[in-house]
Design an enzyme around this catalytic site. Structure first.
Site, mmCIF file in Angstrom:
data_model
loop_
_atom_site.group_PDB
_atom_site.id
_atom_site.type_symbol
_atom_site.label_atom_id
_atom_site.label_comp_id
_atom_site.label_asym_id
_atom_site.label_seq_id
_atom_site.Cartn_x
_atom_site.Cartn_y
_atom_site.Cartn_z
ATOM 1 N N HIS A 52 -47.177 116.549 4.297
ATOM 2 C CA HIS A 52 -47.564 115.226 3.796
ATOM 3 C C HIS A 52 -48.463 115.373 2.561
ATOM 4 C CE1 HIS A 52 -47.028 114.233 8.253
ATOM 5 N NE2 HIS A 52 -46.197 113.405 7.671
ATOM 6 N N LEU A 82 -51.172 113.886 9.852
ATOM 7 C CA LEU A 82 -50.860 114.485 8.551
ATOM 8 C C LEU A 82 -51.026 116.002 8.564
ATOM 9 C CD1 LEU A 82 -52.567 111.875 6.170
ATOM 10 C CD2 LEU A 82 -50.202 111.926 7.001
HETATM 11 P P1 AMP Z 1 -43.307 111.583 8.888
HETATM 12 O O1 AMP Z 1 -44.772 111.345 8.967
HETATM 13 O O2 AMP Z 1 -42.830 112.733 9.716
HETATM 14 O O3 AMP Z 1 -42.488 110.331 9.051
HETATM 15 O O4 AMP Z 1 -43.039 112.060 7.397
HETATM 16 C C1 AMP Z 1 -43.487 111.306 6.300
HETATM 17 C C2 AMP Z 1 -42.910 111.894 5.050
HETATM 18 O O5 AMP Z 1 -43.342 113.256 4.946
HETATM 19 C C3 AMP Z 1 -41.373 111.914 5.045
HETATM 20 O O6 AMP Z 1 -40.919 111.602 3.744
HETATM 21 C C4 AMP Z 1 -41.066 113.339 5.414
HETATM 22 O O7 AMP Z 1 -39.814 113.789 4.909
HETATM 23 C C5 AMP Z 1 -42.212 114.074 4.755
HETATM 24 N N1 AMP Z 1 -42.423 115.375 5.398
HETATM 25 C C6 AMP Z 1 -42.572 115.628 6.719
HETATM 26 N N2 AMP Z 1 -42.684 116.959 6.938
HETATM 27 C C7 AMP Z 1 -42.600 117.561 5.732
HETATM 28 C C8 AMP Z 1 -42.641 118.915 5.278
HETATM 29 N N3 AMP Z 1 -42.773 119.931 6.131
HETATM 30 N N4 AMP Z 1 -42.525 119.159 3.962
HETATM 31 C C9 AMP Z 1 -42.376 118.131 3.080
HETATM 32 N N5 AMP Z 1 -42.333 116.836 3.430
HETATM 33 C C10 AMP Z 1 -42.440 116.542 4.733
#
Ligand code: AMP
Length: 283
Positions: free
Chosen positions: A37, A33
C-alpha cells in the site's frame, strides 16, 4: 492530516483544494496497510498535490460473511503509517453513509469479470466496482492508484472508468513482495508459520514458468501444468485456478507470449491468496 468519515465532507474538502488549483490522487484500500500500500501512496504523492487514502473494508465485495469479519483491521496503525507517508486525507467512510438504508444501486462490469476471480467469487467485482465508483464520486480525483497484484481488478476499474466517463487517470504500481517472493497482502498475517512457508511457492512456481517461457516453452497447457505440479508439492495448498490470459481481454491464451499474464489463486492453510506475473517480465 484530515480524518474524514463522510463522503459529502470529503467532497467539499476536495472541492476546496481544487479551487486552489491542486491536483488530487486517490488510493483506495481496505486498510491493514503494508509496504505494498505504501508504494501506491508514494506513487500518488509523486503525481499529485493532495493524496487521499480511503480505508474501507467493503462488505459488498465479500461473498463470505466470515471472511469479511475475519479481515484484519488496525485503524490506529493505518493512521500512523498514512501520517508518516505525508497523506493529506484519510477517508474512512461510515458504512451507513456510503450505503444508506434503502441503498439499491450497484455497478456491474461485464466481460472482464466473467473469469478468474469473477468465477470463483461471484458478486465480488460488483462490490468492488460499486465502491470504487462511489469513492471516485466522493473524492473526485485526477488520478487513482491500484496495485498490479490484483490484476483483474485493474482491468475492471479501467473498464468502469472508461464506461462511466470518469476523467481519472488509472495508475498501476508493481507488486511489492516479501524477501521470499510472497506478494504482500493484508491477509498474510492470518497464515500460520507452516502455511507462510508454503505460500512462498506461489511466486516461486510463477517464476519457474517465466523461466520456462523464456527458454522456449510457449504451450500454455504445459506451463500451467508445471505450476500446478509445483504447488502440489505442498499439502497445505489448495489450488483454485492457474491460468494464462491475454493481458487486455483476460481470455485464455493457448500459446503463451511474453505479454500474457500467468495468474494463480490458491487457499493456503485456510487463507485465500492470489498472485500473477507477466510471462515475459520480472515484476
Ligand atoms: P487492499 O487493501 O488489499 O484492497 O489493496 C488496496 C490496493 O493495494 C489495491 O490496489 C491492491 O492491488 C494494492 N496492493 C495490495 N497488495 C499489494 C502489493 N503487495 N503490492 C502492490 N500493491 C498492492
Amino acid at each position: 492530516m484530515d480524518l474524514i468519515t463522510s463522503p459529502d465532507e470529503l467532497h467539499s474538502i476536495v472541492a476546496g483544494h481544487r479551487r486552489h488549483g491542486r491536483s488530487i490522487a486517490l488510493v483506495p484500500t481496505m486498510g491493514a496497510l503494508h509496504s505494498g500500500h505504501l508504494s501506491l501512496i508514494e506513487l500518488a504523492r509523486s503525481r499529485a498535490d493532495v493524496v487521499v487514502v480511503s480505508i474501507f473494508v467493503n462488505p459488498l465485495q465479500f461473498e463470505d460473511p466470515r471472511d469479511f469479519e475475519r479481515y484484519p483491521r488496525c485503524e490506529s496503525d493505518d493512521d500512523h503509517m498514512c501520517a508518516e507517508q505525508g497523506v493529506d486525507i484519510v477517508f474512512r467512510p461510515e458504512p451507513s453513509l456510503l450505503y444508506p438504508p434503502g441503498f439499491a444501486t450497484t455497478v456491474d462490469v461485464s466481460g472482464v469479470t466473467q473469469t478468474l476471480e469473477g468465477s470463483s467469487r461471484p458478486g465480488h467485482f460488483r462490490g468492488v466496482a460499486t465502491v470504487v465508483a462511489k469513492l471516485f464520486i466522493a473524492a473526485d480525483p485526477d488520478l487513482a492508484v491500484f496495485g498490479a497484484k490484483d490484476y483483474q481488478q485493474v482491468a475492471v476499474i479501467r473498464r468502469l472508468t472508461e464506461d462511466l466517463g470518469f476523467a481519472i487517470d488509472i495508475l498501476v504500481a508493481p507488486t511489492v513482495r516479501e524477501s521470499d517472493g510472497l506478494a504482500m497482502s493484508s491477509r498474510n498475517v492470518r497464515l500460520d508459520s507452516e502455511s507462510r512457508r508454503a505460500a512462498a511457492k506461489l511466486f516461486q512456481s510463477l517464476q519457474a514458468a517465466q523461466e520456462a517461457c523464456a527458454t522456449g516453452t510457449t504451450d500454455s497447457a504445459s506451463l500451467i501444468e508445471s505450476v500446478i505440479d509445483h504447488l502440489r508439492t505442498s499439502p497445505l495448498i489448495e489450488i483454485d485456478y492457474v491460468q494464462i490470459v491475454d493481458p487486455h481481454t483476460l481470455s485464455p491464451s493457448a500459446h503463451a507470449g511474453p505479454d500474457d499474464v500467468l495468474l494463480v489463486a490458491a487457499v493456503v492453510g485456510g487463507v485465500r491468496l492470489i498472485d500473477n506475473v507477466v510471462l515475459g517480465g520480472a515484476r
